[in-house]
Motif scaffolding. Sequence first.
Motif, short mmCIF file in Angstrom:
data_model
loop_
_atom_site.label_atom_id
_atom_site.label_comp_id
_atom_site.label_asym_id
_atom_site.label_seq_id
_atom_site.Cartn_x
_atom_site.Cartn_y
_atom_site.Cartn_z
N LYS A 8 0.86 -1.18 0.00
CA LYS A 8 0.00 0.00 0.00
C LYS A 8 0.89 1.22 0.00
O LYS A 8 1.72 1.41 0.90
N THR A 9 0.75 2.04 -1.04
CA THR A 9 1.53 3.26 -1.18
C THR A 9 0.59 4.45 -1.11
O THR A 9 -0.43 4.49 -1.80
N TYR A 10 0.95 5.43 -0.29
CA TYR A 10 0.20 6.67 -0.20
C TYR A 10 0.88 7.72 -1.08
O TYR A 10 1.85 7.42 -1.76
N SER A 11 0.38 8.92 -1.05
CA SER A 11 0.96 9.99 -1.86
C SER A 11 2.44 10.17 -1.55
O SER A 11 2.92 9.81 -0.47
N GLN A 12 3.15 10.71 -2.49
CA GLN A 12 4.59 10.97 -2.38
C GLN A 12 5.38 9.67 -2.17
O GLN A 12 6.43 9.65 -1.54
N ASN A 13 4.85 8.57 -2.70
CA ASN A 13 5.51 7.26 -2.66
C ASN A 13 5.83 6.77 -1.25
O ASN A 13 6.77 6.01 -1.05
N LYS A 14 5.04 7.20 -0.27
CA LYS A 14 5.22 6.70 1.11
C LYS A 14 4.54 5.35 1.21
O LYS A 14 3.33 5.23 1.04
#
Length: 100
Positions: free
Chosen positions: A12-18
């Motif tokens: 699971k990746t959130y915004s800004q590749n976090k």
Amino acid sequence: MQAILEIKNFTKTYSQNKKAADNLSLSVMPGEIHGFIGHNGAGKTTTIRAIVGVMDFNDGEILIAGHSIKKEPVKCKSLTAYIPDNPDIYDYITGIQYLN
């Protein structure tokens, strides 16, 4: 014997590749008990929310008793129970309504 829960390469990746979870795989067999332990931001809640189908994820597969949470979400949700850590919902419905 079939796994009750099987997670294969969950990411699971959130915004800004976090990345909250990166390539997680595990199997839970009948009768086993597992727990998630980790620091804040380690991806524990994200993983649980993906397992119960309240959060989408980028890669991997989650199977509940052999059923895909992405392909058969209603079937998977009928086999699980989830009580969120945020109790806001209780302000709007009764306990029995929530259980039903």
